[in-house]
Every structure is written in structure tokens, then in C-alpha cells.
Design a protein around this motif. Structure first.
Motif, PDB file in Angstrom:
ATOM      1  N   ARG A 139      49.142  46.463  61.696  1.00 19.13           N
ATOM      2  CA  ARG A 139      47.925  46.535  60.894  1.00 19.13           C
ATOM      3  C   ARG A 139      47.960  47.831  60.086  1.00 19.13           C
ATOM      4  N   TRP A 145      44.501  55.916  61.801  1.00 18.91           N
ATOM      5  CA  TRP A 145      44.126  56.192  63.193  1.00 18.91           C
ATOM      6  C   TRP A 145      45.109  57.145  63.867  1.00 18.91           C
TER       7      TRP A 145
ATOM      8  N   TYR B 740      42.880  45.906  72.408  1.00 22.23           N
ATOM      9  CA  TYR B 740      43.384  45.213  71.217  1.00 22.23           C
ATOM     10  C   TYR B 740      42.824  45.818  69.936  1.00 22.23           C
ATOM     11  N   ARG B 742      42.058  48.652  69.168  1.00 22.15           N
ATOM     12  CA  ARG B 742      42.550  49.957  68.792  1.00 22.15           C
ATOM     13  C   ARG B 742      44.015  49.891  68.360  1.00 22.15           C
ATOM     14  N   CYS B 743      44.677  48.792  68.614  1.00 24.01           N
ATOM     15  CA  CYS B 743      46.109  48.697  68.362  1.00 24.01           C
ATOM     16  C   CYS B 743      46.389  48.654  66.872  1.00 24.01           C
ATOM     17  N   VAL B 744      47.309  49.497  66.415  1.00 17.40           N
ATOM     18  CA  VAL B 744      47.707  49.438  65.014  1.00 17.40           C
ATOM     19  C   VAL B 744      49.037  48.703  64.849  1.00 17.40           C
TER      20      VAL B 744
END
Lengths: 456, 874, 177
Positions: A139, A145, B740, B742-744
Motif C-alpha cells: 500500500r 507511516w 491489518y 497498520r500494514c503497509v
């Protein structure tokens, strides 16, 4: 030419051929910013521009459809993306090495003339490299982030991972490279401002020259700051590829988990970077007729650097094999002593050895070092070899880790190959733009050097 | 124009089903407004209902989890003897079969939508003319009663299913005089000789075998299993000794055993072992073996206390009515369920000859395409009925949901054919109940899911007589046609979960694989994925070959369920051919064609590469302390200190001795955790999404060993410290948690996972079909593209249990993870490290996989302990 | 930035240095020079002190690195401690790379910004730019300038002295005596 004269020439090979006046130098090295470019340049610009558009299209496709457009899988969760990242960022390193480390070591004789050029190469290589960690994300729109910011949910980056280190290192590297490059450019931008024939050019370059007048008050701080920046860039360049190597060494995978990785990677980076310098400088020198400022001596010195770094790389390869055997670790031994040299991707391994360790031995010969064509071919092969080295490290370790049940072959898709090709084009496009609009030989420094040489 | 009409109708139905599922699809009788909320239904809290899933007339009792009226998960019913609380993968996937967008949705006549009245008219004509009804085998007393009435009215009735119990009944008829059903009970078995038996998928037998093979410390004896078979089955993996033979060799082997083993030292040793075991020895045979073998096996097991006989549970099983009818002079043919046009290509030709044919089924399959009228049937989770379990236990079947597409039941069709007034199915069942079971109230039976003490009684005087059996002669290449372990005879072929479930031995998904041994393949110049032609006289099929080490020489195993030509989109996808084309053929000609396809095999390397994975040893080694698994268990030196822990410390232990590799856990995990289906291409690319997989290795001795592999919940998890965004962290309860949101998607965690159990959403794999989405578990996040996922120890169940305990102020009731709950052999034990797991972890054969990596996994293993016959070497 | 009163153009740095020497001997102190490249020894000749930029850079580096380490410690120990792979909350070694990088980044920013700001930049127009021929100061001419308000500056004397030292041109901009 007799042998004696050849030896004499080697000792006192000129850094600048002929004795051009300062004005002549300025005209030679600045005028490309206002003179119309050759048809060759325009054609190259068109081709690389088209390749860049393809790159944009493929990036759009990847972001729209998902990272599955690439060949990555489980276990090979990293593939072309990270290989290309490491390769491109490695290439950047030679630029910083030449312009910063040689400045700190007071090796201006070798450095000046080519430093701006290599800094540009660094910058554009880092731009290519920087795209990959972003694009390879599942993503990519959440890439921010990885940086700390006061989030509503109190979420922070996880700094035990090498990836935020990487993010910090690459960001710092890109920033400091731009700063160093720009600071070095300011006097030359002033030169273009004062020399360019049209008002608009003078205004635009004048804007970027910030009103530089070359007063002692300015030079006084400038010289120190520039040297300090070079001093900062020196440990930085070593840290960047060390940290990139930690992306692998931090993990427990056989073939990754090794303490020799940081120096090994730094040497590899400088090796590949010097190869790229040669790959770029030989055609540019010809196209822009720079034989008088980028002389055979420059090439000879870079070739020697190639030979030195190639030896370090060869030593590292032997070291890896020895450590694997010495460790007695079955996974490590399988990886290094079986899978890389004789496994599924063994062809890549042997091409890598040939390009990085065998062919470079030709550089012991002065004739080869001074032969532009031979040098160019060797440099291109080293680029290939170093790309394959990253392929071997990343793909073989991932596809052959601990549990044989999870082994699975990795193959790139057409999108992978297209994106890699696209970055060549984008790199070329940026480089062509650089050659057109930016003084790519540091005129001010060259004049200073000439002045000092004459003063001797 | 008509197709447009059809698609619009379908669209509305789908949309309706999707948006109104919560209210409109609940069973009409039970529907209540939420204003007067029924006490058992709280929004957000799952309710559980007992019902049954029926295959070939035999019921497996299940408990179905429903959320706001939509069934989402099937579990075994512990009170039902055919389940014992466990399920097969097929039952686990039933929910996806229910929400299948390819299901028949309209009554049609020659492909055009037709009203029910058209069926009524056709049946009214059928009532007067010569009518034949072809049913699937049934044990439902309601249907049996209707069949009796039909026969009285002159209608002929027969039953067909290609893999129902036919051969064993015929074999028993030879030695017992009548077709009695064999009932095997391994509770007291010491030595089991299985001739092509498939114990792994026979839930009660699998559990009994596992109970007889519990290893504590090697001092107490365990049952010994010999498996003699053609293709490498999961039973062969469990067995202590295995021998691969041609199918026809089985009968010769049985004859030799009967004669004390003959001059074959291996068989002689087996025969002696059997003899030593006395009445605790038993010989069993697989259902697909021919009648002669069953007759021999009955003789071999004559004195065994493990074998008894009873009347067949399935109505008229073993009689001529279970053959396909001739259809000569039949005016109206009703095909109620099944897919005879596919399972019997010979019958397909006859089918077209019937003047009027009416098909009741779930799919527009081959039979539906051949029939004039097609009526959508009810899924098992949509209907009222009653059936019997394998042992005869009476099992009520209740719907979880109103028929999604207005399907009809078999009973409804038969009533209509008889000209009865329409009757509500529940009322009919409730009315008939007191006559069926005087002892148990209808509602109580529904709640219970099974009626105790209704098993068919054993027939005490059934003693097999010695009848000489002539074993067939060997042939060059012998065909073994077998049901696919998951697709069965093709009836589940449209279920993508089952299509993508790797067959344990071959790890093949999506495509058909004709299995043959390496030597046979070499002799014919065949490589994996080469398309081979199998021919017998004028019949021939082309199927891709897959080489299976350990397969019998001179034989080829072809699974059924492929080469589907109906309108079902998923079933048509795999590459393969209809194996039933060769039904009845024994010898086949095997030729390689020029075609080659890439098979989707989920595990590339079958070898262990001399690594300490999937450890094992023998019982004697364990007893004598020679197994030395301490180095795979004891603490590793570390600089790291322990982190603070609180709450129950969850852990798992997987027993490799009792694990059969039936893959029910894999399917249960997918059903519980909404893991997506990715398709063949993605599997080939290496992007399958199963959180739990069954690793299969061929060990140095050439035997296949298996090891269920999922997230090990390492206390020092390598995946966690490389995540750059804190998306995977450790809970105080010891869970390796995945956030999930927070997952990049850097995938570094997967790279650093030594077990490679993490799965990544390379594309948007989740289903966007509104109907499919109804089956999703609302307690588990559906993962987005670009996000990593993996086993959570079913954290949603743990949290539910913790919340319930907190609300009720009591100690926690330890829940089972989906895999542990589905496991037929209790090979997966889940619980608290210091309570439920403490004892098993102390056993001398407990070990941690990849222990030297210092990961300190919470999931650990019990080594695979074999109990070889000391007389047999190797 | 100095406002010049007198400016002299030289062709070589040697002549520039000679000119500067003459003026300082005459007691002129408000001297500045414009050169295409830094000329060795000129800075001392004009009495310009050594640059203190490196101290600014050093301080910025310390600040950047210190803040980076502090932030990492605060995140992991104070604000949101999490069990990450069983590693200690205060994983000091893991905090080193980012601390180093932030040191370099902050120092680098300081090294870019301080010479620009201390050099009076950005200032796109300066009075000296109006001097005819000054555009060659960035190419091949060396200009010596005396600031307005230098008491010792004598227009005629110093113009002559500069021409004697080799000045091609002496320009009087006014504002002095």
C-alpha cells in the motif's frame, strides 16, 4: 611514443590539456546552457522521454492493480524492486565518493572536472532507487507511516526494523546530495547568469544563483561550509549502503545474516558506481568534446579504483563462502556452497563472478585502462555483474530458506522488466536535462585548480 | 432478448439475497421481528444449530454457526456418531456451496424460464404415463415412504451414485449370503491391515485409530497399521508399513494373507503379526476396491472383534435398484439430484431419449443440460429432512436459511408426482416424527442433531464363510479410478475452496493429476504436467500426469470430478477429463501426447534436504530414549530477557503421529478466517493464501511424511522486529498479532519468517460477489490488497471466550481454534501453556520446529512415532 | 553587505592581491573583493576572520542526533511501549542508525543554510551588479572594493595606486571623500 615518454606522461599527465583562459573555459563549459542542442541529444531526449512515460504507465498500473503485477511471491516477497533499489543506490555512491571523499582527502586533481558530473549521477540514481521502496509496498499510499508524526492513534514507526533506518538513510542521502550539489553549483549558476545571452536565462539562472557575487565575505563561509558538507557526506555515504545491507543482514535468512555485509555492500556500491561513472562519462566526453578537461588520466584513475573495489568484492565473495563453511550452519552452507554456485540460479552467479572479479583483471594493463572502448565495455559488464549480485543475494536466499516446503521459484513479470527499463530511461532523461541546463563541469573550481597549478 | 431477461432476473435475485439476507432469508416459520427479539438471537452474537450434511444418503451431523440468520461456518456435531465433533474438508466448505452464484436460480424448460405450473403439468402427465424416478441413494424415512407409494402407483424407482457403498456390499453378499454392511470399530484394534482403505476421511474410524495410537512416552503399546494400496493416500502416510501394488494385486495379497503370507517374507510377517493380535487384529478394504477383495477381507477379519455386520443403512443398498435404469419405454423421467449424465457417460445418451425429463439439482450441470425441465434444488442447509448416519443413527435435518433461490426438495417433487396437496416440510416432518422415534420429542431431536440409540443393530449370526475367490491376473498398466478426496465424484467441483485445497500427497490444486510412479513415468517418457492419453478399446481420455514417488508401478490413478462440461464456471476451470469415461476399464493404454500444461503444485521441493524438519522415530527408540529430541526442545542461549506476560498463555501442540493429512483443518481455517481463493495462476506464482498448510516431505527412506505448518507464534518472533510500522506485535498472552490496518506491505516480515507462514494480498483477492460475501465470518476482518496476513490462533474465538468469562464472572472456557475443532483425530491441541498444553509438552517426543533459530515457538510438535513390525526391516 | 565606494578591476588574482596590499598599507580597512573562485591568501590580506560555520554545523548535528535518539526512546519506552519480537523497549543499538542519519541531516541543512545566510543571500540584486563590466567577476575578472565610509580612503591617491598595481579600471561609485 617511446616507453620513456609514456612513463613520463603517466607521471605528469595533465589534468587540463592546453592552457585555456578563464574566459575560454567559461565559454566552453557554460555555453551549452544557452546554445541549441545537437540532434543526437534531441533524439536521446525523445527516446528516454518515451521510456519515462512507459515507466509512469507501469507505475500507474502497479498502483492501480496491486503489487501482484510484479513477480514477487511468498517466499520471494522481495524481487526486482529491492534488487533495483540496491543497485541504483549503489551507483549513487561513487558520485559522493568522488566529490566528497576526494575533496576531504584533498585529491582535487582527480576530483575536479568530474565531480559535478558524478554528483548529478548520484542524485539521479538515488531518485531511481528511491522510487522502489515506495512502489514495492503493498500500500504505497501509506509509505509516510515509516516516518514519525503525531498520529491520532499514537502509532509510530518501529525503529528496530532496518526499514525506517533505510528510510532515514535514503532521505538523508538524497537531501544531503542535493544540498552538496546545489551549494557547489551556486558560483557556476552565477557564471551562467552573467554570461547567458538572453534576459530570461539570466533571470532564471540568477534566481537560482541567489545573488551570488563572489565576494570574499561569501567565499569565506562558502568554502568552509562546502568542505564541511563534504566531510558530512563522507560518513553518510558509508552509512547509507551499510544500512541498506542491514535490510538483509538484520534478517535471519541464510545468505543474509552476515556481519561482513556492511563493508561488503559499501565496496560493491562504490565498485558499481565507478562503473556507472565510466559508462556515462565516456559518451558524454565524446559528445561534448571534453577531452581537454576530462582527460585520459581521469579515466585511468577511475579504472584503478575499479580494480581496487573489484578486488575487495572478490575478497568478500571468498569471505562469504569461507564463513558459510566455517559456521557449520547447514542452511548457510547449503545456501552459499550449493544453491548459489550450483542451484537454480547458478548461471547468474557465474556471470556475476565473471563480470565482477574476472574481467576486471584486465585493468591491470595500462593499455586497457587507456582504451576508451575496452574500459566502457568492462564498465557495462560490471554494472550487469553488480545487478546480478543483488539478484543472487535476494532471490536465492529467499527462495531457498529453512523449510524446503516453502521453497518456490521466483520469476519477474513483464512489468518488472518494463519498470527496470523505465528507470534507465528516466535516469537518462534526467541526465540529459542535467547536461543541457546545468553546468556539469564545475568551472569555478576548475579555474581555481588551474590557477593553483600555474602558481606552482 | 430472453437472455437479457434472465440476467436481469438473476441480478434482482442476487441483489435481494444480498441486501435482505438478514431478514428475508430466515426460515419463514421461525421469523420474528426484532422488536420481540428471540432470546437466542442477539445481533452480533452467533447462534448455533444442529443439522446434517448428506452425501450418498448418509448424514454427517454438524453444528452450523449463523450470524443474524446467515450460516457462516460448519462444525462437527460431537453428539453425532458420524462426526464426533469433527468434519472433513468437504463439510467445512459447505457454506461456500450454499452461497454459490452458479447455483440454479430459476425453473427452466429447455433453458428458458418457466413457471412452476409447467412442472406441475409435466408431473401430472407423468402420474398417468410410464414414469421412472432416479434418485440419489437415500436413507430418509420420509422419502422411503414416498417411494413405496410411488411404486404402488406403478412408477419405477432407482438410485445412483458412482462411489456409494456398492462393492463392499457385493463382496459381503458373496461370503455372507446377503449384502450386509460392514461395520468396523478400531477401538480395540492392535494390528490393522488396510487394503486400499481410506481411514483418514472416515471420521469415526480415523478417530478410533488415533485413539489407539496415542504416544505418551513410548512405554505403552500403540496400534500398528499396514497399508497396501495403489496410490499414495493419507492413510499410507499414517501407516507404519506401506506397500504399493497394482489394484488387481490387492486381491492376490489378500489371498496370500489368508494363506499365511505365502513365500513373501513381508506378507508372512504381516500375517504373523495379524495372528499374534488374535481378535484384536483386523483387515479392512477400501470402498473402491472390487467385490472380490471385500469377500476376501471379510474372511480375513472373520474372527476379529473389530468387525461386525448390519443391514445396509442406505435404502435398498446392494440391490439391483442401485444400478442405472435402462429407460426403455419410459415417458417421463425424474432425475432428483446427482449428476448421472456426468458420472455415467453411457447413461447420458439414454437420457436424451426420454420424452419428458425433469431434473432437480443444485447446478446447471451436464444432467441439467440434458433434461427438458430443470428445477433448482435445496441445499442441505436450506431444507427439512431426516436421514441416517453411517451407523444408522437417525438424524434430523433443519434449515439454517430460507432457500436462497426458492429451491424444491426431493420430497416436494415426489409429493407433486403423487398428486398430494402441497404440505409444509417442517409440518410433515413434525407429524411423522412420533412414528419414527417415539422416544424423543421432535424439538429435542432438532436441538440435539441426532437421536441416540437408533444405530442399526449388529447381526450376530453373520459369519463369513470360506468361499474361494479367483484373483485377477496382473496387467501392464492398470487403471485406478478413485473419487477425488475433496471434489468426490465432481459434485463439489464448483466449490473454489475445495478446488484450491492442496491434495496432501501431491499438493496439486485446480487441475486433474493422473498419478503414476517415477519408474512408470520414466518408462513412458512422461514428465510432470505432460498430458497423457489413457485408452481402453474405443474410449480415451487425456489428462495431465503427475509423478508421485511411492505410487504403485504399472498403475495409474485418475481422480474423478474433472472434465466437467456443465454451466458451472468454477468446475469448468480445471484442466482434465471425465474419468468416468473409462469406468469399468481395468487395463489402459498409456501414451504421452505432445501437450504439456503447468500444474499448480503448492510445494516445489518434496525433499527434506537432510534438515531437522518433521521429525520422527519409532516407538522403541522413544521408549529407549534414543530419539534425543532434547536438542530440538531445550532452551537456546540468548541475550534477550523475557517480556512481561499476562492473561492466559495460549499455545498449540500438533501431534504428527495421529495427523492424517485429511486437510479438514486447512479448510476450517479458510472458512473461519475468510481467507480468499486466488486461482490457479496465482498458486503457480506462489501466492496461495492458506494460513495453515500441510507440509509434505519425502524422507530419506522414501516415505512421505507430513507436518501441518502455520504461524508458530514465536515468543521471540523474527517477523515482528523487522516490521517498520508496528503492524505485527506481540500480545501479553503470547500471540503474534497482525494489525491489518497498520500494514503497509513491505513484506519484510514474511522474508524473516523462517517458517514462511505469512500470506500476502498481492492483489485484491477478496470476493466482491455479494452472494459469496454472505458466507464471510463477520468476526474476522476481510483483508485488503497489499496487506500481510497469517494465523491468529483464531483470536476472535479467544476474545469471545474472554468476554464471555468476564461477563459471567467465571474462569475462561478454553475455546478451540477452527483447525483443532475440525480435526478428526484431535491431532491439534490448543490451550493454555501451563494447563492444557503442559502435559503434552513434557512428553519426550515434543519438539520445536527450527528450534536452532531461537524463535521459541508457542506452537510445537509431537514427533511422528511409528510402530514398525520388528520382523520387517525398512 | 558592504556598499562599495571604490571598485577596481584586475585581470589576475596576483594583481588583485597587490592592489589589496597597497590599500591596506595605506590604512584602508573596509576592503572586499569579488572573484570567480576563491583566491588563496586573499582572506587574510583583507583581514576577514576565519568562518565559524563549522560550529553552527556541529551544534545542529548534535541537536538533530540528540532529538532523534530522544524521540526513539520516548516512543518505545514512554509513549507506547510494545512487545516487538521479545526485544527490550529501550533497544539502544537499534536506535543508533536513525540517530546518526538525523545528525547528518541536521548538520547538512545547517551547512547549506548558514553560508547562504551569512553571505547575505539570497539577495538577487546588489548595488555592485550595476557596475559596468562587473558581470565578468564570475568569469575571469577580479574586483577589489572599498566600502563607503572608510576614513582612510583617498579617491585620487588610491585610484592611482590601484592602477599602478595593475588595475584595468577603477570605478568611483561615490559616497566617500
Amino acid at each position: 611514443m617511446t616507453a620513456a615518454s609514456a612513463a613520463a606522461e603517466e607521471a605528469d599527465d595533465p589534468i587540463i590539456i592546453g592552457n585555456p583562459t578563464d574566459e575560454q573555459l567559461s565559454d566552453q563549459l557554460l555555453s551549452h546552457t544557452w546554445r541549441p542542442m545537437s540532434r543526437g541529444w534531441k533524439l536521446a531526449f525523445l527516446i528516454t522521454g518515451a521510456g519515462t512515460l512507459m515507466l509512469l504507465a507501469l507505475i500507474t498500473l502497479t498502483v492501480l492493480r496491486g503489487i501482484g503485477m510484479w513477480g514477487n511471491n511468498i517466499p520471494a516477497a522481495w524481487g526486482f524492486g529491492i534488487i533495483n533499489f540496491v543497485w541504483w543506490i549503489g551507483i549513487g555512491h561513487a558520485g559522493t565518493f568522488i566529490s566528497a571523499i576526494l575533496l576531504v582527502l584533498e585529491q582535487q586533481q582527480v576530483r575536479t572536472s568530474i565531480n559535478r558530473f558524478t554528483e548529478g549521477m548520484t542524485l539521479f540514481a538515488v531518485v531511481q532507487a528511491g522510487m522502489f521502496p515506495l512502489l514495492h509496498l503493498g500500500r504505497p499510499w501509506f509509505a509516510y507511516w515509516l516516518f514519525p508524526y503525531p498520529a491520532e492513534m499514537d502509532t509510530w514507526p518501529q525503529v528496530r526494523s532496518a526499514l525506517p533506518w533505510d528510510a532515514a538513510a535514503v532521505t538523508t542521502y538524497l537531501s544531503v546530495s542535493i544540498m552538496f550539489w546545489y551549494l557547489g553549483l551556486v558560483p557556476d549558476l552565477a557564471g551562467v547568469r552573467d554570461r547567458a545571452p538572453t534576459l530570461w536565462r539570466r533571470r532564471i539562472y540568477g534566481l537560482f544563483a541567489l545573488g551570488w557575487s563572489g565576494s570574499v565575505q561569501q567565499w569565506r563561509h562558502y568554502k568552509i561550509a562546502y568542505l564541511t558538507l563534504a566531510g558530512l557526506a563522507t560518513p553518510l555515504v558509508i552509512s547509507v549502503h551499510s544500512i541498506v545491507s542491514l535490510d538483509f543482514a538484520e534478517a535471519g535468512l541464510p545468505g543474509w545474516h552476515s556481519t561482513i555485509f556492511p563493508p561488503f555492500f559499501v565496496a560493491g556500491a562504490i565498485f558499481s558506481g565507478f562503473a556507472m561513472v565510466v559508462t556515462l562519462i565516456i559518451p558524454a566526453r565524446r559528445v561534448f568534446k571534453l577531452h581537454n578537461v576530462i582527460t585520459a588520466r581521469h579515466l585511468d584513475m577511475i579504472a584503478k579504483m575499479l580494480l581496487v573495489t573489484s578486488s575487495i568484492i572478490a575478497y568478500s565473495y571468498i569471505c562469504e563462502l569461507f564463513l558459510a563453511w566455517w559456521s557449520g550452519n547447514r542452511y548457510e552452507m547449503f545456501e552459499q556452497l550449493h544453491e548459489r554456485p550450483f542451484g537454480f540460479y547458478a548461471v547468474g552467479f557465474w556471470i556475476m563472478i565473471t563480470c565482477n572479479c574476472v574481467i576486471t583483471q584486465a585493468l591491470w594493463s595500462r593499455r586497457v585502462r587507456r582504451n576508451v572502448v575496452a574500459l566502457f565495455v568492462i564498465a557495462v559488464l560490471v554494472n550487469v555483474g553488480m545487478w546480478l549480485e543483488r539478484f543472487e543475494i535476494i532471490v536465492v536466499s529467499l527462495t531457498r530458506d529453512f523449510l524446503p516446503s516453502s521453497w518456490h521459484q521466483y520469476a519477474p513479470t513483464w512489468v518488472d522488466i518494463g519498470i527496470l527499463t523505465g528507470t534507465f530511461c528516466f535516469f537518462g532523461l534526467l541526465f540529459l536535462a542535467f547536461l543541457k541546463w546545468i553546468p556539469f563541469v564545475p568551472v569555478s573550481e576548475l579555474k581555481e585548480l588551474k590557477h593553483e597549478e600555474l602558481g606552482k | 432478448m430472453s437472455s437479457l431477461k434472465l440476467s436481469r432476473r438473476s441480478l434482482f435475485k442476487l441483489a435481494g439475497a444480498a441486501s435482505l439476507a438478514a431478514c428475508s432469508s430466515r426460515p419463514a416459520r421461525a421469523i420474528l421481528p426484532y422488536a420481540k427479539q428471540p432470546p437466542e438471537l442477539v445481533p452480533g452474537i452467533a447462534s448455533y444449530y444442529a443439522t446434517a450434511l448428506v452425501e450418498d444418503g448418509l448424514a454427517t451431523g454438524v453444528i452450523v454457526e449463523a450470524h443474524e440468520g446467515r450460516p457462516t461456518k460448519v462444525e462437527g456435531n460431537p453428539d453425532h456418531p458420524s462426526s464426533g465433533g469433527a468434519t472433513r474438508a468437504i463439510e467445512q466448505a459447505a457454506v461456500l456451496g450454499l452461497y454459490d452464484p452458479d447455483r440454479l436460480q430459476d425453473i427452466t424448460e429447455r433453458g428458458e424460464p418457466a413457471p412452476w405450473q409447467a412442472i406441475e403439468r409435466a408431473l401430472a402427465i407423468g402420474r398417468r404415463g410410464r414414469t421412472h424416478v432416479l434418485l440419489e441413494p437415500t436413507s430418509s424415512p420420509l422419502v422411503i415412504e414416498l417411494i413405496g407409494r410411488l411404486r404402488n402407483a406403478g412408477t419405477t424407482v432407482s438410485f445412483w451414485s458412482p462411489f456409494e457403498k456398492r462393492e463392499s456390499l457385493a463382496g459381503n453378499a458373496i461370503v455372507l449370503g446377503r449384502p450386509l454392511q460392514t461395520r468396523v470399530d478400531l477401538t480395540n484394534a492392535d494390528v490393522i491391515v488396510s487394503l486400499d482403505g481410506d481411514l483418514a476421511f472416515d471420521l469415526p474410524r480415523a478417530r478410533q485409530l488415533a485413539d489407539r495410537r496415542q504416544v505418551i512416552d513410548g512405554t505403552s503399546p500403540i496400534a500398528r497399521l499396514y497399508q497396501i494400496e495403489t496410490c499414495y493416500s493419507t492413510t499410507g502416510i499414517v501407516a507404519d508399513h506401506r506397500r504399493a501394488v497394482q489394484p488387481s494385486e490387492l486381491a492376490r495379497t489378500a489371498s496370500a494373507l489368508l494363506a499365511g503370507g505365502g513365500d513373501d517374507p513381508w506378507l508372512a510377517a504381516v500375517a504373523r503379526d495379524l495372528k499374534r493380535a488374535g481378535d484384536r487384529g483386523v483387515v479392512i478394504a477400501g470402498e473402491r476396491a472390487p467385490a472380490e477383495l471385500h469377500a476376501l477381507v471379510a474372511q480375513l477379519s472373520a474372527g476379529s472383534r473389530c468387525v461386525a455386520y448390519c443391514e445396509p443403512v442406505v435404502f435398498e443398498a446392494g440391490t439391483p435398484s442401485h444400478e442405472l435404469p435402462d429407460l426403455e419405454g419410459v415417458d417421463t423421467l425424474l432425475v432428483l439430484g446427482g449428476n448421472p449424465a456426468y458420472t455415467s457417460p453411457a447413461f447420458a445418451a439414454k437420457l436424451a431419449a426420454a420424452q419428458t425429463s425433469i431434473y432437480l439439482g443444485l447446478y446447471a450441470n451436464e444432467t441439467a443440460q440434458a433434461c427438458r425441465f430443470v428445477v433448482p434444488a435445496q441445499h442441505d442447509l436450506e431444507r427439512w429432512d431426516v436421514a441416517r448416519g453411517d451407523d444408522g443413527t437417525l438424524t434430523p435435518i433443519q434449515p439454517l436459511i430460507e432457500p436462497l433461490f426458492g429451491g424444491r426438495s426431493v420430497a416436494e417433487m415426489l409429493h407433486e408426482l403423487l398428486g398430494d396437496r402441497p404440505i409444509d416440510a417442517r409440518d410433515e416432518l413434525a407429524a411423522a416424527w412420533p412414528k419414527l422415534v417415539p422416544a424423543m420429542r421432535f424439538e429435542a431431536a432438532l436441538a440435539h442433531g441426532a437421536v441416540p440409540n437408533t444405530a442399526a443393530p449388529s447381526i450376530a449370526d453373520a459369519k463369513p464363510s470360506r468361499v474361494p475367490i479367483n484373483a485377477p491376473a496382473p496387467v501392464a498398466i492398470e487403471l485406478a479410478l478413485r473419487p477425488h478426496p475433496f471434489l468426490h465424484d465432481g459434485r463439489y467441483s464448483n466449490n473454489p475452496w475445495l478446488q484450491e485445497l492442496p491434495e496432501t500427497v501431491t499438493k496439486l490444486v485446480w487441475d486433474q493429476g493422473a498419478q503414476l510412479s517415477p519408474a512408470t513415468a520414466l518408462a513412458h517418457g512422461i514428465a510432470n504436467g505432460d498430458v497423457v492419453e489413457l485408452s481402453s478399446f474405443d474410449r480415451a481420455i487425456q489428462v495431465p500426469a503427475i509423478i508421485v514417488p511411492g505410487h504403485a508401478e504399472g498403475a495409474i490413478t485418475v481422480p474423478a470430478g474433472y472434465g466437467r462440461k456443465g454451466a458451472e464456471r468454477v468446475a469448468r476451470e480445471p484442466f482434465g477429463a471425465n474419468a468416468f469415461e473409462l469406468a469399468g476399464a481395468r487395463e489402459v493404454r498409456l501414451t504421452r501426447t505432445d501437450r504439456h500444461i503447468e500444474l499448480a503444485v503448492e510445494m516445489e521441493s518434496p525433499l527434506e534436504h537432510h534438515r531437522p524438519v518433521a521429525l520422527g522415530g519409532t516407538l522403541v527408540e522413544l521408549r529407549d530414549g534414543k530419539l534425543a529430541l532434547g536438542k530440538y526442545r531445550d532452551a537456546v542461549p540468548t541475550l534477550l530477557t523475557d517480556m512481561p506476560r499476562s492473561g492466559p498463555q495460549w499455545a498449540m501442540q500438533i501431534d504428527q503421529t495421529t495427523c492424517t493429512g485429511c486437510a479438514a483443518c486447512v479448510m476450517a481455517c479458510a472458512a473461519e478466517n475468510n481467507t480468499p481463493v486466488v486461482g490457479k495462476d496465482q498458486v503457480i506464482r506462489g501466492r496461495d493464501m492458506h494460513w495453515l498448510r500441510i507440509d509434505r516431505y519425502i524422507d530419506d527412506g522414501g516415505a512421505t511424511v507430513i507436518q501441518p505448518m502455520t504461524c508458530q507464534h514465536c515468543e521471540k518472533a523474527p517477523c515482528e522486529y523487522v516490521c517498520p510500522v508496528e503492524a505485527t506485535t506481540h500480545s501479553p498472552e503470547g500471540l503474534n498479532e497482525m494489525t491489518y490496518n497498520r500494514c503497509v506491505g513491505t513484506r519484510f516480515c514474511s522474508n524473516n519468517c523462517p517458517y514462511k507462514v505469512r500470506r500476502f494480498n498481492f492483489f485484491d483477492f477478496k470476493s466482491h460477489d455479494p452472494l459469496r460475501q454472505l458466507g464471510a465470518n463477520p468476526n474476522v476482518t476481510v483483508r485488503d490488497r497489499g496487506v500481510m496476513e497469517k494465523c491468529t490462533y483464531c483470536v476472535q474465538r479467544l476474545r469471545r471466550a474472554e468476554i464471555d468469562a468476564a461477563v459471567e464472572h467465571r474462569a475462561i472456557t478454553v475455546p478451540k481454534t477452527a483447525c483443532a475443532q475440525a480435526c478428526p483425530t484431535n491431532a491439534i491441541i490448543f490451550g493454555r501453556l501451563d494447563v492444557e498444553i503442559a502435559e503434552v509438552r513434557r512428553r519426550p517426543h515434543s519438539y520445536a520446529e527450527l528450534h536452532d533459530q531461537g524463535t521459541r515457538p508457542r506452537t510445537q510438535y509431537l514427533a511422528r512415532i511409528r510402530n514398525p513390525n520388528p520382523e520387517i526391516i525398512g | 553587505m558592504m556598499k562599495p565606494a571604490l571598485m577596481a578591476e584586475f585581470a589576475t588574482p596576483h594583481e588583485l592581491c597587490d592592489g589589496a596590499r597597497v590599500l591596506s598599507a595605506a590604512g584602508v580597512t573596509r576592503l572586499d573583493a569579488y572573484t570567480p573562485y576563491p583566491v588563496d591568501g586573499l582572506q587574510e590580506l583583507l583581514g576577514v576572520p576565519r568562518s565559524y560555520v563549522r560550529w553552527i554545523v556541529f551544534a545542529a548535528g548534535l541537536l538533530g542526533g540528540g532529538l532523534a535518539y530522544l524521540l526513539q526512546w520516548w516512543i518505545n519506552v514512554v509513549d507506547y511501549p510494545l512487545d516487538i519480537g521479545g526485544r527490550p523497549y529501550h533497544s539502544a543499538l537499534a536506535f543508533v542508525p536513525i540517530t546518526f542519519e538525523m545528525t547528518v541531516l541536521a548538520a547538512g541543512l545547517a551547512a547549506l543554510i548558514s553560508p547562504i545566510v551569512l553571505g547575505g543571500l539570497p539577495r538577487l540584486w546588489q548595488p555592485v551588479f550595476e557596475v559596468d563590466g562587473f558581470e565578468r567577476a564570475s568569469i575571469d575578472r577580479f574586483w577589489l572594493a572599498v566600502g563607503v565610509g572608510d576614513r582612510e580612503l583617498d579617491r585620487s591617491r588610491d585610484s592611482l595606486a590601484l592602477q599602478n598595481a595593475g588595475a584595468l579600471r577603477v570605478v568611483w561609485l561615490g559616497g566617500g571623500s
